[in-house]
Scaffold this motif. Structure first.
Motif, PDB file in Angstrom:
ATOM      1  N   LEU A 174       1.464  12.938  33.411  1.00 29.14           N
ATOM      2  CA  LEU A 174       1.719  13.310  34.806  1.00 29.14           C
ATOM      3  C   LEU A 174       1.353  14.778  35.063  1.00 29.14           C
ATOM      4  N   PHE A 175       1.560  15.621  34.057  1.00 26.20           N
ATOM      5  CA  PHE A 175       1.221  17.050  34.184  1.00 26.20           C
ATOM      6  C   PHE A 175      -0.296  17.203  34.305  1.00 26.20           C
ATOM      7  N   LYS A 176      -1.010  16.435  33.482  1.00 28.13           N
ATOM      8  CA  LYS A 176      -2.480  16.482  33.516  1.00 28.13           C
ATOM      9  C   LYS A 176      -2.983  16.017  34.887  1.00 28.13           C
ATOM     10  N   ALA A 177      -2.314  14.996  35.430  1.00 29.00           N
ATOM     11  CA  ALA A 177      -2.696  14.499  36.763  1.00 29.00           C
ATOM     12  C   ALA A 177      -2.506  15.593  37.809  1.00 29.00           C
ATOM     13  N   GLU A 178      -1.455  16.388  37.631  1.00 25.12           N
ATOM     14  CA  GLU A 178      -1.178  17.498  38.554  1.00 25.12           C
ATOM     15  C   GLU A 178      -2.281  18.559  38.456  1.00 25.12           C
ATOM     16  N   ILE A 179      -2.701  18.848  37.223  1.00 23.81           N
ATOM     17  CA  ILE A 179      -3.813  19.798  37.021  1.00 23.81           C
ATOM     18  C   ILE A 179      -5.054  19.264  37.735  1.00 23.81           C
TER      19      ILE A 179
ATOM     20  N   LYS B 192      -5.336  17.155  40.164  1.00 20.97           N
ATOM     21  CA  LYS B 192      -5.202  17.142  41.624  1.00 20.97           C
ATOM     22  C   LYS B 192      -5.616  18.508  42.200  1.00 20.97           C
ATOM     23  N   GLN B 193      -5.227  19.579  41.492  1.00 18.60           N
ATOM     24  CA  GLN B 193      -5.530  20.933  41.998  1.00 18.60           C
ATOM     25  C   GLN B 193      -6.901  21.444  41.579  1.00 18.60           C
ATOM     26  N   CYS B 194      -7.358  21.057  40.368  1.00 15.98           N
ATOM     27  CA  CYS B 194      -8.523  21.732  39.779  1.00 15.98           C
ATOM     28  C   CYS B 194      -9.667  20.788  39.398  1.00 15.98           C
ATOM     29  N   GLY B 195      -9.479  19.493  39.550  1.00 14.51           N
ATOM     30  CA  GLY B 195     -10.528  18.544  39.123  1.00 14.51           C
ATOM     31  C   GLY B 195     -10.331  18.113  37.678  1.00 14.51           C
ATOM     32  N   ALA B 196     -11.151  17.152  37.231  1.00 17.79           N
ATOM     33  CA  ALA B 196     -10.971  16.503  35.926  1.00 17.79           C
ATOM     34  C   ALA B 196     -10.978  17.485  34.760  1.00 17.79           C
ATOM     35  N   VAL B 197     -10.015  17.321  33.832  1.00 15.16           N
ATOM     36  CA  VAL B 197      -9.987  18.179  32.636  1.00 15.16           C
ATOM     37  C   VAL B 197      -9.994  17.316  31.382  1.00 15.16           C
TER      38      VAL B 197
END
Ligand code: PDD
Length: 284
Positions: free
Chosen positions: A272-277, A279-284
């Protein structure tokens, strides 16, 4: 070439210098932030700047920019250094003046420095977890201020490094506060527990993101102090922080936690944290 921002000016790092009578250098008289950059974009930039303003206000430093102006300077620095994945370090000190304990007059302006560093996501550690040890929290009583004075944190972190651990978990009289450079949470019977945001901890931005995720997803969480015993008996332990994201602790004081593997709630939070990243910054 690496550019730094010194008092609003972009300079080659090799041409940037700080006066020996800067109060940051002499007293650690200042405040700082570390902001994560993914895909060239600032993650939770506004939240970090809000905390910076409140840290500065707590010690009577007036930041000579608006939040919007400072954010723009940080974006320009990231673009100039072509930073994709890494961190921005920024600090404001009380400024330059002959070494005397009382604050200098209003004619002395804060010194601002910001620079960037390439830092990848700690993917192997996120997947496998890290080791931690426990030590006394010997810091001052205003840990909510992100102050440049980090000796208490450094001494604890050095102990951890010498013990082959990634993090030192700090406690005051048997009550767990936070890590030397991260916040800590435990999971017991499906409920997450973390120290309340008061003067004994830094209210981490990643901690706040984690709490928001829990509230949104209906994951049970309580902000209440817990003991060293509760820590040792936890089903899962994880750290949160700008550089560690949601980091599983799989070994504490040389004892396995959750069978030595990241626990299921920790893994869910990581997703869920990665999804938050993203959402703000694009795929990581
Ligand atoms: N440290 N607690 C302490 C003592 C910290 O130093 C940090 C972050 C955190 C986590 O806060 P956040 O989620 O806002 O990064 C908690 C930074 C990264 C540092 O000093 O390098």
């Amino acid at each position: 070439m690496l550019y730094v921002n010194l008092n609003g000016e972009l300079l080659d790092r090799n041409n940037a210098s700080i006066d020996i009578e800067d109060r940051g250098y002499q007293f650690g008289d200042g405040v700082y932030e570390v902001i994560r950059v993914y895909n060239g974009k600032l993650f939770t930039g506004n939240e970090h700047l809000n905390r910076l303003w409140s840290s500065a206000a707590s010690i009577g430093i007036t930041i000579p920019y608006t939040k919007q102006e400072l954010q723009q300077q940080l974006i320009e620095l990231v673009e100039k250094n072509r930073l994709m994945t890494g961190t921005i370090y920024l600090q404001f000190t009380r400024g330059i003046s002959p070494r005397k304990h009382p604050f200098p007059g209003d004619d002395v302006t804060p010194t601002f420095v910001a620079y960037t560093k390439e830092v990848g996501r700690p993917t192997a550690k996120l997947e496998n977890g890290v080791k931690a040890m426990v030590t006394e929290d010997i810091r001052w009583l205003r840990c909510d201020i992100k102050s440049l004075n980090l000796l208490g944190n450094l001494l604890a972190n050095q102990k951890a490094a010498e013990a082959g651990c990634d993090e030192a978990v700090l406690h005051r009289d048997g009550i767990v506060t936070e890590g030397s450079h991260s916040n800590i949470s435990i999971v017991k019977d499906g409920i997450i527990q973390t120290h309340p945001a008061n003067n004994f901890i830094l209210n981490g931005i990643s901690r706040q993101v984690m709490l928001e995720i829990c509230n949104r997803e209906g994951i049970q969480v309580v902000e209440e102090p817990f003991s060293l015993e509760a820590l040792a008996q936890a089903d899962e332990i994880f750290l949160t922080g700008t550089t560690v994201e949601v980091m599983p602790v799989v070994e504490l004081e040389a004892k396995m936690i959750a069978g030595g593997r990241p626990g299921t709630i920790t893994q869910r939070l990581q997703t869920l944290f990665k999804a938050e990243i993203e959402k703000q910054c694009g795929a990581v």
